[in-house]
Write a protein that holds these residues in place. Structure first.
Motif, PDB file in Angstrom:
ATOM      1  N   ASN A 260       1.169  -1.131  -0.081  1.00 32.74           N
ATOM      2  CA  ASN A 260      -0.001   0.206  -0.248  1.00 32.74           C
ATOM      3  C   ASN A 260       0.736   1.318  -0.474  1.00 32.74           C
ATOM      4  OD1 ASN A 260      -2.790  -1.588  -0.204  1.00 32.74           O
ATOM      5  ND2 ASN A 260      -2.472  -1.103   2.272  1.00 32.74           N
ATOM      6  N   PHE A 261       1.623   1.517   0.437  1.00 36.20           N
ATOM      7  CA  PHE A 261       2.901   2.278   0.731  1.00 36.20           C
ATOM      8  C   PHE A 261       3.676   2.681  -0.964  1.00 36.20           C
ATOM      9  CE2 PHE A 261       7.472   3.360   0.493  1.00 36.20           C
ATOM     10  CZ  PHE A 261       7.269   4.848   0.949  1.00 36.20           C
ATOM     11  N   ILE A 262       3.677   1.765  -1.211  1.00 39.74           N
ATOM     12  CA  ILE A 262       4.607   1.557  -3.155  1.00 39.74           C
ATOM     13  C   ILE A 262       3.380   2.100  -3.272  1.00 39.74           C
ATOM     14  CG2 ILE A 262       5.033   0.399  -4.938  1.00 39.74           C
ATOM     15  CD1 ILE A 262       6.581  -1.245  -2.610  1.00 39.74           C
ATOM     16  N   LYS A 263       2.288   1.671  -3.960  1.00 42.24           N
ATOM     17  CA  LYS A 263       0.873   2.205  -4.393  1.00 42.24           C
ATOM     18  C   LYS A 263       0.652   3.326  -4.592  1.00 42.24           C
ATOM     19  CE  LYS A 263      -3.098   0.676  -3.389  1.00 42.24           C
ATOM     20  NZ  LYS A 263      -4.342  -0.007  -3.576  1.00 42.24           N
ATOM     21  N   ASP A 264       0.727   4.323  -3.268  1.00 39.32           N
ATOM     22  CA  ASP A 264      -0.321   4.904  -2.408  1.00 39.32           C
ATOM     23  C   ASP A 264       1.011   6.638  -2.820  1.00 39.32           C
ATOM     24  OD1 ASP A 264      -2.760   4.358  -2.221  1.00 39.32           O
ATOM     25  OD2 ASP A 264      -2.083   3.735  -0.045  1.00 39.32           O
ATOM     26  N   HIS A 265       1.966   5.782  -2.606  1.00 39.74           N
ATOM     27  CA  HIS A 265       3.294   6.860  -2.346  1.00 39.74           C
ATOM     28  C   HIS A 265       4.612   7.019  -3.237  1.00 39.74           C
ATOM     29  CE1 HIS A 265       1.662   8.548   1.667  1.00 39.74           C
ATOM     30  NE2 HIS A 265       1.471   6.834   1.978  1.00 39.74           N
ATOM     31  N   LYS A 266       4.851   5.876  -3.813  1.00 40.75           N
ATOM     32  CA  LYS A 266       5.783   6.010  -4.869  1.00 40.75           C
ATOM     33  C   LYS A 266       6.010   5.729  -6.008  1.00 40.75           C
ATOM     34  CE  LYS A 266       9.584   5.651  -3.011  1.00 40.75           C
ATOM     35  NZ  LYS A 266       9.846   6.898  -2.364  1.00 40.75           N
ATOM     36  N   ILE A 267       4.409   5.650  -6.466  1.00 40.11           N
ATOM     37  CA  ILE A 267       4.068   5.623  -8.155  1.00 40.11           C
ATOM     38  C   ILE A 267       3.546   6.939  -8.305  1.00 40.11           C
ATOM     39  CG2 ILE A 267       2.112   5.003  -9.814  1.00 40.11           C
ATOM     40  CD1 ILE A 267       1.684   2.111  -8.720  1.00 40.11           C
ATOM     41  N   PRO A 268       4.493   6.857  -9.418  1.00 38.25           N
ATOM     42  CA  PRO A 268       4.305   8.636  -9.991  1.00 38.25           C
ATOM     43  C   PRO A 268       2.911   9.058 -10.209  1.00 38.25           C
ATOM     44  CG  PRO A 268       5.967   7.589 -10.626  1.00 38.25           C
ATOM     45  CD  PRO A 268       5.142   6.750 -10.503  1.00 38.25           C
ATOM     46  N   LYS A 269       2.608  10.504  -9.872  1.00 34.07           N
ATOM     47  CA  LYS A 269       1.265  11.402 -10.040  1.00 34.07           C
ATOM     48  C   LYS A 269       0.792  11.227 -11.188  1.00 34.07           C
ATOM     49  CE  LYS A 269       0.365  11.009  -5.311  1.00 34.07           C
ATOM     50  NZ  LYS A 269      -0.280  10.440  -4.501  1.00 34.07           N
ATOM     51  N   ASP A 270       1.779  11.228 -12.011  1.00 35.16           N
ATOM     52  CA  ASP A 270       1.619  11.704 -13.414  1.00 35.16           C
ATOM     53  C   ASP A 270       2.106  10.311 -14.506  1.00 35.16           C
ATOM     54  OD1 ASP A 270       4.765  10.895 -13.058  1.00 35.16           O
ATOM     55  OD2 ASP A 270       5.088  12.893 -14.868  1.00 35.16           O
ATOM     56  N   MET A 271       1.734   9.420 -14.187  1.00 31.50           N
ATOM     57  CA  MET A 271       1.944   7.488 -14.410  1.00 31.50           C
ATOM     58  C   MET A 271       0.266   7.750 -14.085  1.00 31.50           C
ATOM     59  SD  MET A 271       2.631   3.960 -13.607  1.00 31.50           S
ATOM     60  CE  MET A 271       3.952   4.039 -13.256  1.00 31.50           C
ATOM     61  N   PRO A 272      -0.193   7.509 -16.216  1.00 33.42           N
ATOM     62  CA  PRO A 272      -1.363   7.265 -16.503  1.00 33.42           C
ATOM     63  C   PRO A 272      -2.084   6.132 -15.371  1.00 33.42           C
ATOM     64  CG  PRO A 272       0.545   7.450 -18.201  1.00 33.42           C
ATOM     65  CD  PRO A 272       0.972   7.296 -16.837  1.00 33.42           C
ATOM     66  N   SER A 273      -3.307   6.694 -14.891  1.00 33.98           N
ATOM     67  CA  SER A 273      -4.096   5.695 -14.155  1.00 33.98           C
ATOM     68  C   SER A 273      -4.505   4.502 -14.564  1.00 33.98           C
ATOM     69  CB  SER A 273      -5.272   5.903 -14.133  1.00 33.98           C
ATOM     70  OG  SER A 273      -6.182   6.145 -15.325  1.00 33.98           O
ATOM     71  N   ILE A 274      -4.581   4.084 -16.207  1.00 34.33           N
ATOM     72  CA  ILE A 274      -4.746   2.197 -16.430  1.00 34.33           C
ATOM     73  C   ILE A 274      -3.220   2.226 -16.364  1.00 34.33           C
ATOM     74  CG2 ILE A 274      -3.736   3.244 -19.060  1.00 34.33           C
ATOM     75  CD1 ILE A 274      -5.937   1.382 -19.569  1.00 34.33           C
ATOM     76  N   VAL A 275      -1.740   2.922 -16.260  1.00 36.93           N
ATOM     77  CA  VAL A 275      -1.020   1.493 -15.569  1.00 36.93           C
ATOM     78  C   VAL A 275      -0.593   1.775 -14.846  1.00 36.93           C
ATOM     79  CG1 VAL A 275       1.261   2.129 -16.682  1.00 36.93           C
ATOM     80  CG2 VAL A 275       0.620   2.789 -17.867  1.00 36.93           C
ATOM     81  N   ALA A 276      -1.026   2.736 -13.215  1.00 35.72           N
ATOM     82  CA  ALA A 276      -0.878   2.314 -12.422  1.00 35.72           C
ATOM     83  C   ALA A 276      -1.783   1.415 -12.363  1.00 35.72           C
ATOM     84  CB  ALA A 276      -1.444   3.485 -11.952  1.00 35.72           C
ATOM     85  N   ASN A 277      -3.016   0.915 -12.809  1.00 34.99           N
ATOM     86  CA  ASN A 277      -3.855  -0.049 -12.271  1.00 34.99           C
ATOM     87  C   ASN A 277      -3.132  -0.912 -12.608  1.00 34.99           C
ATOM     88  OD1 ASN A 277      -5.615   1.591 -11.167  1.00 34.99           O
ATOM     89  ND2 ASN A 277      -7.315   2.110 -13.550  1.00 34.99           N
ATOM     90  N   GLU A 278      -2.477  -1.256 -13.855  1.00 35.29           N
ATOM     91  CA  GLU A 278      -1.750  -2.320 -14.052  1.00 35.29           C
ATOM     92  C   GLU A 278      -0.765  -2.905 -13.046  1.00 35.29           C
ATOM     93  OE1 GLU A 278      -2.732  -4.823 -16.714  1.00 35.29           O
ATOM     94  OE2 GLU A 278      -4.420  -3.730 -17.103  1.00 35.29           O
ATOM     95  N   ILE A 279       0.222  -1.767 -12.488  1.00 35.71           N
ATOM     96  CA  ILE A 279       1.175  -2.521 -11.149  1.00 35.71           C
ATOM     97  C   ILE A 279       0.438  -2.792 -10.038  1.00 35.71           C
ATOM     98  CG2 ILE A 279       2.764  -1.664  -9.969  1.00 35.71           C
ATOM     99  CD1 ILE A 279       3.318   0.610 -11.896  1.00 35.71           C
TER     100      ILE A 279
END
Length: 279
Positions: A260-279
């Motif tokens: 949850n820490f990686i997902k909420d704090h380390k994934i860049p805010k400007d990363m497209p949401s569809i890419v972030a969702n895959e991670i």
């Protein structure tokens, strides 16, 4: 005389190795030796697989080759087909090829019916019943072609959607490269040890074997997630969890907190949401 549909060769878009499959192929090639202790060349692999040497070269360079050749090359090294080729590549590809072949067969039959109808019409009204029969058969074949067109459209949509999702998955995998896995695992472990109440007693010995193992556990999971993203399938992660190949050093909630820490704090805010969702 054989109909055109019987003599027509099936055309294939071809299949290629996944990113992980590409790595496994090259590892297997580097480790496989012949009776003289020499590594297998493309020529030797082609001989063993009974395929063209250029085909081997294409497959080892992430290029698409026909299904039969791909499987033959994989079998030379005794690798699992599912570890080298994404499942949709074989299942959907074969379904599309079969449907397209059936569609063409129906079109060939329709053409034959049309020629017979025209021949009977030229011979006069005595063949009206034959013409009606042939027109009825032709109409049934046209319905079959229409249904196959709808089926092919659905299959190709699935492939397109999957390919698009794979692009997003690979973009996520590119972000989660091996160097970042190490940094993320360390930061996540430190965050859990400092912020999770049940593990505060471990903070006193930050160099302890248990703390280091926890960080290694996180990195192992990130490594599996990376390869899942590369291959577009999640059975690697599920299998590791089910078979407990990565043991829990701390309580499960600690791992949940870390990710949850990686997902909420380390994934860049400007990363497209569809890419972030895959991670």
């Amino acid at each position: 005389m054989a109909s055109p549909s019987m003599s027509r060769e099936r055309k294939s878009r071809g299949i290629r190795a996944t990113s992980r499959g590409y790595e496994l192929l090259h590892q297997a090639k580097a480790n496989k030796l012949d009776d003289e202790g020499k590594r297998f060349s493309y020529k030797r692999i082609a001989s063993e697989a009974q395929v063209d040497e250029k085909t081997v070269g294409r497959f080892f360079n992430k290029k698409a080759v026909d299904n039969t050749s791909a499987i033959a090359i994989i079998n030379v090294f005794g690798l699992k087909i599912s570890d080298i080729i994404a499942p949709h590549e074989t299942i959907l590809e074969n379904s599309i090829e079969d449907a397209e072949e059936s569609r063409q067969n129906f079109l060939d039959e329709i053409k034959i019916k049309e020629e017979e109808i025209e021949r009977f019409r030229q011979q006069g009204s005595l063949y009206e019943s034959d013409i009606k029969r042939l027109e009825s058969e032709k109409a049934e074949l046209e319905i079959c072609v229409q249904r196959l067109d709808e089926f092919l459209g659905s299959l190709k949509t699935i492939v397109t959607n999957f390919d698009q999702r794979m692009e997003f998955s690979r973009e996520g995998a590119s972000w989660l490269n091996e160097r970042r896995q190490k940094d993320l695992a360390r930061e996540a472990a430190e965050y859990v040890l400092l912020n999770h109440p049940g593990n505060k007693e471990l903070c006193r010995g930050s160099d302890s074997a248990q703390v280091k193992q926890f960080a290694k556990d996180i990195r192992k999971y990130l490594y599996l997630i990376y390869h899942c993203l590369c291959q577009g399938r999640y059975n690697l992660l599920h299998k590791a969890i089910m078979e407990s190949t990565i043991a829990f050093t701390l309580e499960p909630i600690a791992y949940v907190t870390a990710f949850n820490f990686i997902k909420d704090h380390k994934i860049p805010k400007d990363m497209p949401s569809i890419v972030a969702n895959e991670i």
